[in-house]
Design an enzyme around this catalytic site. Sequence first.
Site, PDB file in Angstrom:
ATOM      1  N   GLY A 316       0.820  -1.207   0.000  1.00 45.74           N
ATOM      2  CA  GLY A 316       0.000   0.000   0.000  1.00 45.74           C
ATOM      3  C   GLY A 316       0.849   1.250   0.000  1.00 45.74           C
ATOM      4  CE  LYS A 337       4.119   3.581   8.129  1.00 45.29           C
ATOM      5  NZ  LYS A 337       3.655   4.573   9.147  1.00 45.29           N
ATOM      6  CG  ASP A 436      -4.431   9.434  10.796  1.00 49.67           C
ATOM      7  OD1 ASP A 436      -5.526   9.908  10.452  1.00 49.67           O
ATOM      8  OD2 ASP A 436      -3.561   9.099   9.982  1.00 49.67           O
TER       9      ASP A 436
END
Length: 613
Positions: A316, A337, A436
């Site tokens: 992603g 990441k 978030d």
Amino acid sequence: MVRVLLFKSLIVYFSQLLLIVSAHQTGKCPPSLDCGLLGQIQFPFTTTEQPHCGLLAIHGCQHDPSAPKTLQLGTSTTSTSYSVLKVEPRTIVFADDEQERYLRNKSCKAFSKNVTLPHTSPLASFRIKYNISIFRCNHSLKPSLPNYFHNYPNCSPEYDIFYAHPNTLSYTGFQWPSSLAPCSAIQLPLEGVPSEDPFQFLTGNIVVEVQLSHECERCLDGKGQCLLDTKGEFNCTTASAGSRSWVVKMVLALALVVTVALLLAIFKIYYTRLQKQNSANQRIEVFLKKHGALQIKRYGYSEIKKVTNCFRNKLGQGGFGSVYKGKLQDGPYVAVKILNELKDDGEEFINEVASISRTSHINIVTLLGFCCDGSKRALVYEFMSNGSLEKFIYEEKALMTDHQLDCQMFYHIVIGVARGLEYLHKGCNTRILHFDIKPHNILLDENFNPKISDFGLAKICSRKESIVSIFGVRGTAGYIAPEVFSRNFGVVSHKSDIYSYGMMILELIGGRKNTMTRPNPSSEIYFPDWIYNRLESNQELGLQNMRNISDQKMIRKMAIVGLWCIQTHPSTRPAISRVLEMLESKVELLQIPPKPLLSSPPTSPVYLSSEAL
């Protein structure tokens, strides 16, 4: 990225500069040029040694006079080389040796061989002087054609060849029969009269006629030189040698000034970015030294590349970078990441490591390692096989997954996320505010247990602090609590996470974003408004995945809790522990909250201030 764009701009600038300089040097072009056996050639033809003196440059003119001369046509990647046989003032004859071989061997490849012609420009256009149109039609088409068409059926078991005498097509108003529309057409050079056998009149020798534009013809009549300016438009140069020399000097002087300015700008940007990178690295290294007892592994960038198999499997893309699937040497799969170099000033990295390294909970994703190697930064997490919650709840994405989650599973996920938030707000030595919470940042393991992830915007504070100070707006549009972007709604605290959590619940049970479209496309209704109106009037919600009364009660309970969580003022929102109590109680015991004041927001964009709050 900025440096790359500047270098590209510099290359484009120099290309245009060379065109300008060469345009003003064309007065040095002689009336004709010697090209060996081809004799004297004139505009629009020239040699490769003086390409600015014409449109078509012939190679080999200045070498051995008896050596073959060639013409290169097409782009740099699909260039075609032809042998030049003859050059006249407005005509050039060249040989396609490959086509000649096809014709000699009666190969049907001859009917697929395109002739490469120079591109039409404001100076001239080019055409094959003697040509015929060949149509290749599939056998199944069987086009109905006039009797002046010839048919050559012996080429392939799949298609026929059709053509007509060029003279037949010359009368005004002629149109090709519509039955030829599905066929592929090609123009090929010919010599002689078309007959029943196309191999008898087709040829590999191509006669190309040059048709100069009216402007170019007038320019040549006035002893000028036809050119294209830097914008690709027609330009006629008739300047004297003195003025040309002056222009060239001015252009070169300007080039020097602009080049120095561009180089200084590139250096300044590079130096500023290097300083910022060094500052971020120092900040990170100080943090890592201070927290030297972190029980997670530090990887080099080369190890990260091995773990991810050179970033082959991308999972992603996020605001701070990309996520890739990897595998550690000892066996388990991981999610890596890679933080974006341009956007990351070290804060994202420090926030993630500082917050997640303090946690250990079944509903918080586990950080296994990190990389801080120069400008390269990465975070290594446990791999969550079912990805993010987002792809299971929105109608357009859920259809693409193998699993359709039922109400019981949604309830299980809502409870799990709440327990994860309770741990962050109350269970750690320090209070961690996530800022978030949204479906994209809720990951699901193989058993669909939820885990909160992505702590790049997190804020760490003491457990006694109920109010926090933040700079700039944190979060994702649609999930940001009102007080985060305006102090008029209250103070920023752990209740800001509650708002995001409530919005996530409402989207989860509804399977849609914050707005839902009515049958009339010009009218939209805020989804929380729709849920509130149905609850208030005691109507069934009629949402997805409800199969029985138990499901209806469960959805109603989650909807009520979600509406309590998105109350406009943070003081009226429940703490996360109270949220869990409400979720685990009976729906009949829950009161419907007041309608949030910020319902039905405008559909036009709302721009939030980034000033300190």
